[in-house]
Design an enzyme around this catalytic site. Structure first.
Site, PDB file in Angstrom:
ATOM      1  N   HIS A 156       0.804  -1.229   0.000  1.00  0.00           N
ATOM      2  CA  HIS A 156       0.000   0.000   0.000  1.00  0.00           C
ATOM      3  C   HIS A 156       0.831   1.271   0.000  1.00  0.00           C
ATOM      4  CE1 HIS A 156       1.060  -0.080   4.208  1.00  0.00           C
ATOM      5  NE2 HIS A 156       0.644   1.163   4.308  1.00  0.00           N
TER       6      HIS A 156
HETATM    7  C1  UD1 Z   1      -2.380   5.286   6.030  1.00  0.00           C
HETATM    8  C2  UD1 Z   1      -1.092   5.757   6.691  1.00  0.00           C
HETATM    9  C3  UD1 Z   1      -0.018   4.711   6.530  1.00  0.00           C
HETATM   10  C4  UD1 Z   1      -0.494   3.366   7.012  1.00  0.00           C
HETATM   11  C5  UD1 Z   1      -1.773   3.008   6.280  1.00  0.00           C
HETATM   12  C6  UD1 Z   1      -2.335   1.693   6.694  1.00  0.00           C
HETATM   13  C7  UD1 Z   1      -0.692   8.171   6.647  1.00  0.00           C
HETATM   14  C8  UD1 Z   1       0.124   9.230   6.035  1.00  0.00           C
HETATM   15  N1  UD1 Z   1      -0.596   6.980   6.066  1.00  0.00           N
HETATM   16  O1  UD1 Z   1      -2.135   5.175   4.650  1.00  0.00           O
HETATM   17  O2  UD1 Z   1       1.117   5.092   7.288  1.00  0.00           O
HETATM   18  O3  UD1 Z   1       0.498   2.400   6.789  1.00  0.00           O
HETATM   19  O4  UD1 Z   1      -2.744   4.033   6.568  1.00  0.00           O
HETATM   20  O5  UD1 Z   1      -3.514   1.418   6.009  1.00  0.00           O
HETATM   21  O6  UD1 Z   1      -1.374   8.415   7.611  1.00  0.00           O
HETATM   22  N2  UD1 Z   1      -9.607   4.506   2.046  1.00  0.00           N
HETATM   23  C9  UD1 Z   1     -10.780   3.811   2.022  1.00  0.00           C
HETATM   24  N3  UD1 Z   1     -11.320   3.417   3.208  1.00  0.00           N
HETATM   25  C10 UD1 Z   1     -10.756   3.695   4.406  1.00  0.00           C
HETATM   26  C11 UD1 Z   1      -9.550   4.418   4.417  1.00  0.00           C
HETATM   27  C12 UD1 Z   1      -8.989   4.823   3.240  1.00  0.00           C
HETATM   28  O7  UD1 Z   1     -11.326   3.527   0.955  1.00  0.00           O
HETATM   29  O8  UD1 Z   1     -11.310   3.310   5.456  1.00  0.00           O
HETATM   30  C13 UD1 Z   1      -8.989   4.925   0.763  1.00  0.00           C
HETATM   31  C14 UD1 Z   1      -9.292   6.350   0.394  1.00  0.00           C
HETATM   32  O9  UD1 Z   1      -9.460   6.421  -0.972  1.00  0.00           O
HETATM   33  C15 UD1 Z   1      -8.033   7.091   0.748  1.00  0.00           C
HETATM   34  C16 UD1 Z   1      -6.959   6.029   0.543  1.00  0.00           C
HETATM   35  O10 UD1 Z   1      -7.576   4.796   0.875  1.00  0.00           O
HETATM   36  O11 UD1 Z   1      -7.858   8.221  -0.034  1.00  0.00           O
HETATM   37  C17 UD1 Z   1      -5.760   6.244   1.399  1.00  0.00           C
HETATM   38  O12 UD1 Z   1      -6.126   6.376   2.792  1.00  0.00           O
HETATM   39  P1  UD1 Z   1      -5.213   7.276   3.771  1.00  0.00           P
HETATM   40  O13 UD1 Z   1      -5.700   7.176   5.164  1.00  0.00           O
HETATM   41  O14 UD1 Z   1      -5.063   8.631   3.177  1.00  0.00           O
HETATM   42  O15 UD1 Z   1      -3.802   6.624   3.650  1.00  0.00           O
HETATM   43  P2  UD1 Z   1      -3.352   5.099   3.631  1.00  0.00           P
HETATM   44  O16 UD1 Z   1      -2.765   4.829   2.283  1.00  0.00           O
HETATM   45  O17 UD1 Z   1      -4.415   4.170   4.138  1.00  0.00           O
END
Ligand code: UD1
Length: 379
Positions: free
Chosen positions: A205
């Site tokens: 990821h």
């Molecule tokens: C975040 C953390 C990362 C961690 C990871 C674990 C930061 C900078 N990054 O990254 O360190 O390793 O979580 O998962 O805080 N989304 C969904 N559903 C959810 C959450 C997210 O669909 O419940 C999608 C959304 O499109 C979002 C994307 O995933 O834009 C990324 O989510 P985000 O929380 O921004 O970062 P992660 O890549 O999950």
């Protein structure tokens, strides 16, 4: 002692679970749980609360996804009134996600003492959003709890005073050890038609691995070769799922008969899968640690790791992101080179209890005065 404990994203939940349990059991500590809502899907959040017995959050900020700046800012705006309402003695943050730095910064600006659990880890790679979050959070924390000796050493090198730093072990491992027997009850292997050591698991990821066609393509080339020998179970993160489609890899992935794409899994099913895997392919931080305890070889698809102890004890190979390097690491595992590994000191299931004990000890840490440290400049 009132402590506002913060969790926001999936990897925070297994860290906050034992902390809440240890704090609730402690007569001197009154914990409140704040969920920022950084992760919000059933399978990225609620499922973990239920499986790990984490109490319902006292407050949910429901911030959700956005750019880094917007997400961090929204968490700050929503968390400040919570601090003003509850007036805690401490704010406690875990890990390195945007919720960690956002809530840490709010606490520091309000003069509330800040506790960082999993402090001091450094990849040395400032292009990682997590590295920025770690550096900034540690620099404003009053009490820093480390999982491994490299963390203590990094903080010392950055000039953080020794008295604030405690090596206590790994709260994520507290959760793993507590849930290991329960996870054995999971029927995930039978449900997926897998046999112990007859498959690998994979998670991907990191933006650096999944946001560009070149990076994701190189990894998928290696995956394509491996899945011809051994099935690979791939619980796909929402970010990666979107990018496989958007970057044009959907058809390629569908041709790989041995690649078993599944929705993100709950904690117990995933623990059972990893515990019985032949090896794990990952770019996660936490999984490097979990495989160490499970004594399952891990191939880390990254150029650096903030968790060097996992390589030192011999379970983790840090291989970079090229197809050839991933396949070379796979060959070493198939040759049995990574079957014997040690366990880092203090990764024994007691880290959260140690944290509660430090907090409840009336010593100097409780009276750190930020003004003494910054001199007269902010008076
Ligand atoms: C975040 C953390 C990362 C961690 C990871 C674990 C930061 C900078 N990054 O990254 O360190 O390793 O979580 O998962 O805080 N989304 C969904 N559903 C959810 C959450 C997210 O669909 O419940 C999608 C959304 O499109 C979002 C994307 O995933 O834009 C990324 O989510 P985000 O929380 O921004 O970062 P992660 O890549 O999950």
């Amino acid at each position: 002692m009132k402590i506002l404990c913060v969790a926001g994203a999936r990897p925070n939940f297994m860290k906050i679970a034992p902390i809440m349990e240890a704090f609730h059991a402690h007569p001197d500590i009154d914990p409140l749980l704040v969920h920022t809502g950084q992760h919000y899907d059933e399978r990225m959040s609620n499922l973990f609360f239920r499986e790990l017995g984490i109490p319902e959050p006292d407050v949910n900020l429901e911030v959700g996804s956005a750019s880094h700046a917007v997400q961090t800012a929204e968490i700050m705006k929503a968390f400040e009134p919570v601090c003003l309402q509850h007036r805690p003695d401490y704010v406690l943050v875990v890990g390195d996600v945007n919720s960690t730095i956002a809530c840490g910064l709010v606490a520091a600006k309000l003069g509330i003492k800040l506790i960082h659990v999993e402090a001091g880890l450094r990849s040395g790679d400032r292009t990682m959003p997590e590295e920025i979050n770690r550096l900034l959070t540690d620099s404003i924390s009053d009490l820093l709890f480390c999982t491994e000796p490299s963390g203590v050493e990094n903080l010392r090198r950055e000039g953080i005073s020794n008295g604030k730093v405690h090596l206590v072990g790994n709260v994520m491992i507290d959760t793993l050890l507590k849930n290991r027997a329960k996870a054995e009850q999971s029927t995930v292997l039978e449900d997926m038609g897998l046999v112990p050591r007859g498959y690998a698991t994979m998670t991907l990821h990191r933006p650096s691995n999944v946001d560009t066609p070149a990076a994701l393509g190189a990894i998928l080339d290696a995956v394509d070769t491996i899945q011809r020998d051994l099935p690979i179970v791939f619980p796909i993160h929402p970010r990666t799922c979107k990018n496989v489609e958007a970057l044009g890899f959907q058809a390629r992935v569908e041709t790989m008969a041995g690649l078993r794409l599944v929705d993100p899994l709950g904690y117990l099913d995933f623990l059972k899968l990893n515990a019985n895997a032949r090896f794990v392919l990952t770019d996660s931080g936490g999984l490097q640690e979990e495989t160490t305890i499970l004594r399952v070889p891990c191939i880390t698809i990254r150029e650096n790791t903030e968790r060097p102890v996992t390589c030192q004890v011999g379970s983790n190979q840090l291989v970079g992101t090229s197809t050839e390097a991933i396949l070379a690491a796979y060959d070493r595992i198939q040759n049995g080179q990574f079957d014997q590994a040690g366990i880092p000191d203090l990764w024994d299931g007691q880290a959260a209890t140690r944290i509660a004990a430090v907090l409840a000890t009336p010593v100097e840490h409780a009276t750190v005065d930020r003004r003494q440290e910054t001199g007269d400049r902010d008076r």
